[in-house]
Design a protein around this motif. Sequence first.
Motif, PDB file in Angstrom:
ATOM      1  N   LEU A   1      54.779 -32.078 -88.321  1.00 18.26           N
ATOM      2  CA  LEU A   1      56.076 -30.947 -88.590  1.00 18.26           C
ATOM      3  C   LEU A   1      56.572 -30.889 -87.233  1.00 18.26           C
ATOM      4  CD1 LEU A   1      54.687 -28.441 -91.022  1.00 18.26           C
ATOM      5  CD2 LEU A   1      56.456 -30.169 -91.708  1.00 18.26           C
ATOM      6  N   GLY A   2      55.684 -31.247 -86.193  1.00 17.36           N
ATOM      7  CA  GLY A   2      56.123 -31.053 -84.720  1.00 17.36           C
ATOM      8  C   GLY A   2      56.300 -29.516 -84.262  1.00 17.36           C
ATOM      9  N   HIS A   3      55.565 -28.874 -85.086  1.00 16.51           N
ATOM     10  CA  HIS A   3      55.825 -27.383 -84.778  1.00 16.51           C
ATOM     11  C   HIS A   3      54.589 -26.796 -83.598  1.00 16.51           C
ATOM     12  CE1 HIS A   3      57.092 -25.997 -89.170  1.00 16.51           C
ATOM     13  NE2 HIS A   3      58.040 -26.748 -88.407  1.00 16.51           N
ATOM     14  N   LEU A   4      55.265 -26.805 -82.551  1.00 16.48           N
ATOM     15  CA  LEU A   4      54.415 -26.251 -81.307  1.00 16.48           C
ATOM     16  C   LEU A   4      53.765 -24.926 -81.363  1.00 16.48           C
ATOM     17  CD1 LEU A   4      53.379 -27.208 -78.356  1.00 16.48           C
ATOM     18  CD2 LEU A   4      55.699 -26.244 -77.660  1.00 16.48           C
ATOM     19  N   ASP A   5      54.621 -24.060 -81.659  1.00 13.00           N
ATOM     20  CA  ASP A   5      54.000 -22.628 -81.879  1.00 13.00           C
ATOM     21  C   ASP A   5      52.875 -22.555 -82.937  1.00 13.00           C
ATOM     22  OD1 ASP A   5      55.885 -21.644 -79.994  1.00 13.00           O
ATOM     23  OD2 ASP A   5      57.437 -21.136 -81.490  1.00 13.00           O
TER      24      ASP A   5
ATOM     25  N   ASN B   1      40.321 -33.869 -79.685  1.00 13.28           N
ATOM     26  CA  ASN B   1      40.907 -34.844 -79.743  1.00 13.28           C
ATOM     27  C   ASN B   1      42.205 -34.876 -80.668  1.00 13.28           C
ATOM     28  OD1 ASN B   1      39.091 -36.479 -78.129  1.00 13.28           O
ATOM     29  ND2 ASN B   1      38.024 -37.310 -79.446  1.00 13.28           N
ATOM     30  N   ALA B   2      41.768 -34.274 -81.686  1.00 15.53           N
ATOM     31  CA  ALA B   2      42.996 -34.029 -82.708  1.00 15.53           C
ATOM     32  C   ALA B   2      43.849 -33.004 -82.214  1.00 15.53           C
ATOM     33  CB  ALA B   2      42.373 -33.286 -83.948  1.00 15.53           C
ATOM     34  N   LEU B   3      43.568 -32.289 -81.082  1.00 12.52           N
ATOM     35  CA  LEU B   3      44.368 -31.116 -80.648  1.00 12.52           C
ATOM     36  C   LEU B   3      45.384 -32.130 -79.518  1.00 12.52           C
ATOM     37  CD1 LEU B   3      45.415 -28.316 -79.968  1.00 12.52           C
ATOM     38  CD2 LEU B   3      43.578 -28.124 -78.555  1.00 12.52           C
ATOM     39  N   ILE B   4      44.817 -33.036 -78.614  1.00 12.71           N
ATOM     40  CA  ILE B   4      45.726 -34.033 -77.953  1.00 12.71           C
ATOM     41  C   ILE B   4      46.830 -34.716 -78.664  1.00 12.71           C
ATOM     42  CG2 ILE B   4      45.479 -36.233 -76.544  1.00 12.71           C
ATOM     43  CD1 ILE B   4      42.495 -35.168 -75.937  1.00 12.71           C
ATOM     44  N   THR B   5      46.268 -35.188 -79.869  1.00 11.38           N
ATOM     45  CA  THR B   5      47.107 -36.043 -80.820  1.00 11.38           C
ATOM     46  C   THR B   5      48.353 -34.959 -81.297  1.00 11.38           C
ATOM     47  OG1 THR B   5      45.605 -37.537 -81.477  1.00 11.38           O
ATOM     48  CG2 THR B   5      47.459 -37.260 -82.897  1.00 11.38           C
TER      49      THR B   5
ATOM     50  N   LYS C   1      55.502 -33.493 -78.561  1.00 12.59           N
ATOM     51  CA  LYS C   1      56.421 -33.852 -77.635  1.00 12.59           C
ATOM     52  C   LYS C   1      55.942 -33.096 -76.231  1.00 12.59           C
ATOM     53  CE  LYS C   1      60.366 -35.377 -80.193  1.00 12.59           C
ATOM     54  NZ  LYS C   1      59.708 -36.880 -80.212  1.00 12.59           N
ATOM     55  N   ARG C   2      54.713 -32.612 -76.449  1.00  9.26           N
ATOM     56  CA  ARG C   2      54.190 -32.078 -75.108  1.00  9.26           C
ATOM     57  C   ARG C   2      53.096 -32.412 -74.654  1.00  9.26           C
ATOM     58  NH1 ARG C   2      55.845 -26.574 -73.943  1.00  9.26           N
ATOM     59  NH2 ARG C   2      54.471 -27.006 -72.264  1.00  9.26           N
TER      60      ARG C   2
ATOM     61  N   GLN D   1      53.949 -42.915 -76.762  1.00  9.40           N
ATOM     62  CA  GLN D   1      54.855 -42.591 -77.741  1.00  9.40           C
ATOM     63  C   GLN D   1      56.221 -41.573 -77.410  1.00  9.40           C
ATOM     64  OE1 GLN D   1      52.490 -41.111 -80.886  1.00  9.40           O
ATOM     65  NE2 GLN D   1      52.349 -43.364 -81.985  1.00  9.40           N
ATOM     66  N   ASN D   2      55.879 -41.033 -76.201  1.00  4.46           N
ATOM     67  CA  ASN D   2      56.752 -39.829 -75.636  1.00  4.46           C
ATOM     68  C   ASN D   2      57.472 -40.405 -74.377  1.00  4.46           C
ATOM     69  OD1 ASN D   2      56.418 -37.183 -76.951  1.00  4.46           O
ATOM     70  ND2 ASN D   2      54.402 -38.005 -76.973  1.00  4.46           N
ATOM     71  N   GLY D   3      57.610 -41.943 -74.427  1.00  6.71           N
ATOM     72  CA  GLY D   3      58.207 -42.407 -73.251  1.00  6.71           C
ATOM     73  C   GLY D   3      57.613 -42.239 -71.721  1.00  6.71           C
ATOM     74  N   CYS D   4      56.551 -41.888 -71.802  1.00  6.12           N
ATOM     75  CA  CYS D   4      55.867 -41.552 -70.373  1.00  6.12           C
ATOM     76  C   CYS D   4      54.926 -43.231 -70.173  1.00  6.12           C
ATOM     77  CB  CYS D   4      54.864 -40.643 -70.311  1.00  6.12           C
ATOM     78  SG  CYS D   4      55.740 -39.007 -70.725  1.00  6.12           S
ATOM     79  N   SER D   5      55.701 -44.138 -70.348  1.00 11.11           N
ATOM     80  CA  SER D   5      55.028 -45.536 -70.181  1.00 11.11           C
ATOM     81  C   SER D   5      54.330 -45.660 -69.024  1.00 11.11           C
ATOM     82  CB  SER D   5      56.261 -46.486 -70.154  1.00 11.11           C
ATOM     83  OG  SER D   5      56.838 -46.406 -71.411  1.00 11.11           O
ATOM     84  N   GLU D   6      54.781 -45.293 -67.862  1.00 10.32           N
ATOM     85  CA  GLU D   6      53.936 -45.583 -66.481  1.00 10.32           C
ATOM     86  C   GLU D   6      52.773 -44.725 -66.678  1.00 10.32           C
ATOM     87  OE1 GLU D   6      54.751 -47.295 -64.189  1.00 10.32           O
ATOM     88  OE2 GLU D   6      56.922 -47.836 -64.386  1.00 10.32           O
ATOM     89  N   ASP D   7      52.684 -43.374 -67.105  1.00  4.74           N
ATOM     90  CA  ASP D   7      51.632 -42.564 -67.189  1.00  4.74           C
ATOM     91  C   ASP D   7      50.753 -43.171 -68.228  1.00  4.74           C
ATOM     92  OD1 ASP D   7      52.502 -40.472 -65.584  1.00  4.74           O
ATOM     93  OD2 ASP D   7      53.829 -39.659 -67.294  1.00  4.74           O
TER      94      ASP D   7
END
Length: 733
Positions: free
Chosen positions: A273-277, A299-303, A309-310, A339-345
């Motif tokens: 859902l992308g629900h950050l809160d 690990n699931a929390l990282i995902t 998007k954080r 997946q978040n556009g942080c390709s260099e990272d």
Amino acid sequence: MLCCRATASLPPSPPTPSHAADPHARLRAAAARSDLPGALAAFAAMPSAPAAARPVLRTFTALLKLCAARADLATGRAVHAQLAARGLASESLAATALANMYAKCRRPTDARRVFDRMPARDRVAWNALVAGYARNGLPEAAMEMVVRMQEEDGERPDSVTLVSVLPACASARALRACRQVHAFALRAGLDELVNVSTAILDAYCKCGVIEAARAVFDWMPVRNSVSWNAMIDGYAQSGNATEALALFKRMVKEGVDVTDATILAALQACGELGHLDEARHVHELLVRIGLKSNVSVMNALITTYSKCKRTDLAAQVFNELGNKKTRISWNAMILGFSQNGCSEDAVRLFSTMQLENVKPDSFTLVSVIPAVAEISDPLQARWIHGYSIKHHLDQDIYVLTALIDMYSKCGRVTMARRLFDSARQRHVITWNAMIHGYGSHGFGKVAVELFEEMKVTGSLPNETTFLSVLAACSHAGLVDQGRRYFASMKEDYGLEPGMEHYGTMVDLLGRAGKLDEAWSFIKDMPMQPGISVYGAMLGACKLHKNVELAEESAQKIFELGPEEGVYHVLLANIYANASKWKDVARVRTAMEKKGLQKTPGWSIIQLKNEVHTFYSGSTNHQQAKEIYARLAKLIEEIKAVGYVPDTDSIHDVEDDVKAQLLNTHSEKLAIAYGLIRTAPGTTIQIKKNLRICNDCHNATKLISLVTGREIIMRDIQRFHHFKDGTCSCGDYW
């Protein structure tokens, strides 16, 4: 002779005085403590002479139970040999223990052989075999045994039988069998047992009938954590993340004990859902209940944070794991960056992973390769390809497909085709990657030919295949083929076109100048058109200067509330080309009120691991003076072979200023810098964040002619290969 194997983590416990002289008692006591070394020591000390049958049998079944729990097949077979030597292997108690041991050691055939030799079988023996088949991924055999136990021995299934066979029904997606078991449970009154009802609802979830599962859940007089977890996970796996999260909140509110399984399902729902809160609330809860040290949960929390998007929060969790990180932890973080556009990272973290001697797997490469593709550096592409070969992962179908896609996105479509041809097997995603690669490089006819070849091989296209081939047709002007393929989706393959397919068809018709047909196509859509559909129409209206349809398309877009200002800019340009200055001012004012801004255009060129970024008119590069001098000379050279600035897209300024603005576009600056820094004959590769304008397209064709260079430009939509004064797109883009 049995070899005793002791482990440092489980030292044998010294026997008590009362057991010292009786190895049978010592073994049973050790088995009760799950002390395998102690049990083995007692077993080895047993006299070889036959003893009383009953004590020996109890001793051996205790050891077999321990072997089953530890999946110790070697010891289990040794015990079997001892039982056979004493003539006890066919005893019901021993045979049941043997069947259970072999099943838990992943030897269902051996379990069945023991079972078939039993002169008499009770319900416990049947249940052992049913559970064994279910546990070893043989659902049909498990269900068959339930039928046979009733037909051959007249044994009625009990709660153990049902709880064993239901996972088998779920694995086989045997919904009818699930319903039959459910009906039997109702008739026998077993449905009131919490473990039986939980197994029923879990089976319904896995068979895709979530409503039936929820009905069982709501009816249950008593629920435990396992029941709640099964229902929450059922919603999460069925794609109903909203209901999964709502049920999780209710579970917490009702004070039901939350387990790691609960947290994993809740995190999955938050991520989808992308629900950050909500994710943060779950994070706080898992810390409170002591799951912060559970690596799987973290690990699931990282995902989850990555899906929200954080990546900064995901990286914080990743770093807090310290030396507890597993390969899954690294993979999750690399994928999150990618997946978040942080390709260099992502690429940097992959390098760190190697320095810390964490061995990558195919998932690691599938996560990092798209990051390399996004960077679009051919040198890095070759490096990651070589790495996959070195670690024998290059023929993994998913890694190979990612490499094909990567080479296409790095402008090396020929290399992508070589890899495609080398594939030992081709999944539909492999075909999709190659078809999309050809389409994005302007080779629409080749993409269509490959699609036809795919059909001949018997590979079934999916929705993504059709999206790729329709896009290829659109960029190559293959209108008739595009119409046929769109119709074929549903007629020949039963695939329902989605919003993106409709948008691509509008783009196909619009580019070809068939604006009225495109508008009628939109009106006849079976769903409410989205921004992508009207956006494709608006782009076609700009291309063919149709103000009336542009206004209608733009109005529909603005009603849908886009977050980007690109559509306002597009409409303003259409008005400007038609000299409707009042309308231009009105659109710009609307943009200001909404706080929308035009995305600044930039172009990048990567040379010797250095990325150089240019904006239109920028002068902050350390070699700016040389770049502008080379560009001025370049403009004179291409004017000599027919270049005339296309000033239609610039308004409100004098003609000489228009030409000056065009000559400092970011892509021209990047090309000039590439000519300065690279040797004659070297291919220059540029990446641009917006669509290349008409003037830069015409200029780059002529630059390739006067310099003898091939210039590959990747804009937001596709690749352009400029060589000898022509472009791969055939001026149709």
